[in-house]
Design a protein around this motif. Structure first.
Motif, PDB file in Angstrom:
ATOM      1  N   ARG A 195      29.421  87.407 110.406  1.00  0.00           N
ATOM      2  CA  ARG A 195      29.796  85.994 110.356  1.00  0.00           C
ATOM      3  C   ARG A 195      29.929  85.423 111.764  1.00  0.00           C
ATOM      4  N   THR A 196      29.523  84.165 111.901  1.00  0.00           N
ATOM      5  CA  THR A 196      29.718  83.446 113.149  1.00  0.00           C
ATOM      6  C   THR A 196      31.001  82.629 113.066  1.00  0.00           C
TER       7      THR A 196
ATOM      8  N   ILE B 121      25.703  86.135 120.654  1.00  0.00           N
ATOM      9  CA  ILE B 121      24.423  86.834 120.521  1.00  0.00           C
ATOM     10  C   ILE B 121      23.369  85.917 119.911  1.00  0.00           C
ATOM     11  N   VAL B 122      23.737  85.245 118.822  1.00  0.00           N
ATOM     12  CA  VAL B 122      22.781  84.362 118.140  1.00  0.00           C
ATOM     13  C   VAL B 122      22.363  83.214 119.051  1.00  0.00           C
ATOM     14  N   ALA B 123      23.323  82.594 119.737  1.00  0.00           N
ATOM     15  CA  ALA B 123      23.002  81.459 120.604  1.00  0.00           C
ATOM     16  C   ALA B 123      22.098  81.873 121.758  1.00  0.00           C
ATOM     17  N   VAL B 124      22.385  83.010 122.381  1.00  0.00           N
ATOM     18  CA  VAL B 124      21.600  83.465 123.536  1.00  0.00           C
ATOM     19  C   VAL B 124      20.149  83.760 123.137  1.00  0.00           C
ATOM     20  N   PHE B 125      19.960  84.500 122.062  1.00  0.00           N
ATOM     21  CA  PHE B 125      18.595  84.855 121.666  1.00  0.00           C
ATOM     22  C   PHE B 125      17.839  83.656 121.097  1.00  0.00           C
ATOM     23  N   ALA B 126      18.537  82.748 120.419  1.00  0.00           N
ATOM     24  CA  ALA B 126      17.880  81.520 119.951  1.00  0.00           C
ATOM     25  C   ALA B 126      17.400  80.690 121.139  1.00  0.00           C
ATOM     26  N   ILE B 127      18.210  80.627 122.188  1.00  0.00           N
ATOM     27  CA  ILE B 127      17.825  79.889 123.403  1.00  0.00           C
ATOM     28  C   ILE B 127      16.584  80.511 124.038  1.00  0.00           C
ATOM     29  N   LEU B 128      16.561  81.841 124.158  1.00  0.00           N
ATOM     30  CA  LEU B 128      15.412  82.511 124.771  1.00  0.00           C
ATOM     31  C   LEU B 128      14.125  82.238 123.993  1.00  0.00           C
TER      32      LEU B 128
ATOM     33  N   THR C  81      20.335  73.495 122.468  1.00  0.00           N
ATOM     34  CA  THR C  81      20.182  74.638 121.561  1.00  0.00           C
ATOM     35  C   THR C  81      21.489  75.403 121.426  1.00  0.00           C
ATOM     36  N   PHE C  82      22.194  75.565 122.536  1.00  0.00           N
ATOM     37  CA  PHE C  82      23.489  76.251 122.479  1.00  0.00           C
ATOM     38  C   PHE C  82      24.470  75.499 121.582  1.00  0.00           C
ATOM     39  N   LEU C  83      24.567  74.193 121.775  1.00  0.00           N
ATOM     40  CA  LEU C  83      25.502  73.400 120.979  1.00  0.00           C
ATOM     41  C   LEU C  83      25.139  73.439 119.498  1.00  0.00           C
ATOM     42  N   ASN C  84      23.849  73.306 119.189  1.00  0.00           N
ATOM     43  CA  ASN C  84      23.420  73.320 117.788  1.00  0.00           C
ATOM     44  C   ASN C  84      23.637  74.688 117.149  1.00  0.00           C
ATOM     45  N   SER C  85      23.323  75.745 117.897  1.00  0.00           N
ATOM     46  CA  SER C  85      23.489  77.092 117.354  1.00  0.00           C
ATOM     47  C   SER C  85      24.962  77.431 117.177  1.00  0.00           C
ATOM     48  N   TRP C  86      25.772  77.095 118.158  1.00  0.00           N
ATOM     49  CA  TRP C  86      27.196  77.438 118.112  1.00  0.00           C
ATOM     50  C   TRP C  86      27.913  76.725 116.968  1.00  0.00           C
TER      51      TRP C  86
ATOM     52  N   PRO D  10      34.422  76.496 123.958  1.00  0.00           N
ATOM     53  CA  PRO D  10      33.160  76.688 124.692  1.00  0.00           C
ATOM     54  C   PRO D  10      32.232  75.481 124.630  1.00  0.00           C
ATOM     55  N   THR D  11      32.115  74.843 123.459  1.00  0.00           N
ATOM     56  CA  THR D  11      31.205  73.710 123.339  1.00  0.00           C
ATOM     57  C   THR D  11      31.689  72.513 124.148  1.00  0.00           C
ATOM     58  N   VAL D  12      32.993  72.264 124.137  1.00  0.00           N
ATOM     59  CA  VAL D  12      33.535  71.143 124.903  1.00  0.00           C
ATOM     60  C   VAL D  12      33.332  71.372 126.396  1.00  0.00           C
TER      61      VAL D  12
END
Length: 277
Positions: A224-225, A76-83, A203-208, A254-256
């Motif tokens: 918690r993430t 959720i956090v990664a998706v909305f941060a990307i948008l 952004t996904f990698l940094n957020s995740w 997921p990140t790899v």
């Protein structure tokens, strides 16, 4: 340079690269060793490779740490941060690049100062502000803070790419009756696709993988993430090191996968705006 010196230089280069590669892979080896060992085998063999692949750590880690809830929060956090980052940074870079006057140039340098600003310097005042607006222990508060920390670098990326877009396309759209917002939405934004992909992946990698910001904001278990979840495997008097490494390996998947599938787009997007057309 003689043939012997060239061969010696090449040999030293290969040796140096092998050493760097071993240093980079050492943490992964340690993670695999501990994640696939039982507590008894860890006590006996330490860093030796597992004699048998013990999968109980993974099932136990998923059960104890409420893994799937943390996974959902990270998504959720990664998706909305990307948008937020894609929309705001692309629009900001466009107007800064096209206006190119003193005010917008100043704004551009302010965005760049964000890159140089360590998060630790704003950590305490940020915490107080989040407390005042009741954003602590909330995913939306975490999204806003993460997006804010990513803005500076991504405006820099978008600005370099926008400079490579021919202004004649926008003039043609203006002749056809498009206003500035329509020009950006229908002409410029689709042309930014290569840098969109780069910004989305970074952004996904940094957020995740972010640990510092969630540690400050998300103290309750239900928000918690994944990186923060792994922190709580270590207590003051005990630690579940085998479970922590098992959870870490699961969180890395997921990140790899994203990185290896999209690394060519990262390079292409970052170099596409390097040369102005």
């Amino acid at each position: 340079m003689t043939r012997t010196k060239k061969q010696l230089f090449q040999g030293l280069r290969i040796f140096f690269l092998c050493i760097v590669c071993l240093i980079a892979l050492a943490p992964f080896y340690v993670a695999v060793c501990y994640a696939f060992k039982s507590k008894v085998e860890i006590a006996k063999t330490k860093l030796a490779f597992p004699t048998t692949l013990y999968l109980g750590n993974f099932t136990e880690a998923v059960g104890l740490a409420n893994y799937f809830n943390s996974f959902k929060n990270s998504v959720i956090v990664a998706v909305f941060a990307i948008l937020i980052v894609v929309v705001i940074c692309s629009m900001a870079a466009y107007i800064i690049t096209r206006r190119n006057d003193r005010f917008y140039n100043t704004m551009y340098y302010i965005f760049q100062l964000i890159i140089l600003l360590p998060f630790q310097t704003i950590m305490f005042p940020l915490y107080r502000q989040l407390y005042q607006i009741h954003a602590l222990n909330s995913l939306w508060g975490l999204v806003l803070v993460q997006a804010g920390t990513f803005v500076g670098y991504n405006v820099f990326l978008y600005s370099g790419f926008v400079k490579g877009i021919s202004y004649s396309l926008e003039e043609a759209a203006k002749i056809d009756g498009c206003n500035r917002y329509q020009t950006f939405g229908k002409i410029v934004f689709p042309l930014l696709k290569p840098i969109h992909v780069t910004v989305i992946i970074l952004t996904f990698l940094n957020s995740w993988n972010d640990f510092m910001v969630p540690m400050i904001i998300c103290q309750k278990q239900d928000v918690r993430t994944l990186p923060l979840m792994q922190y709580f495997f270590f207590g003051e008097y005990s630690s579940n090191i085998n479970l922590a490494f098992a959870a870490a390996l699961l969180a890395m998947i997921p990140t790899v996968v994203v990185y290896f599938c999209a690394q060519k787009y990262i390079v292409a997007g970052m170099t596409a705006g390097a040369v102005k057309s």
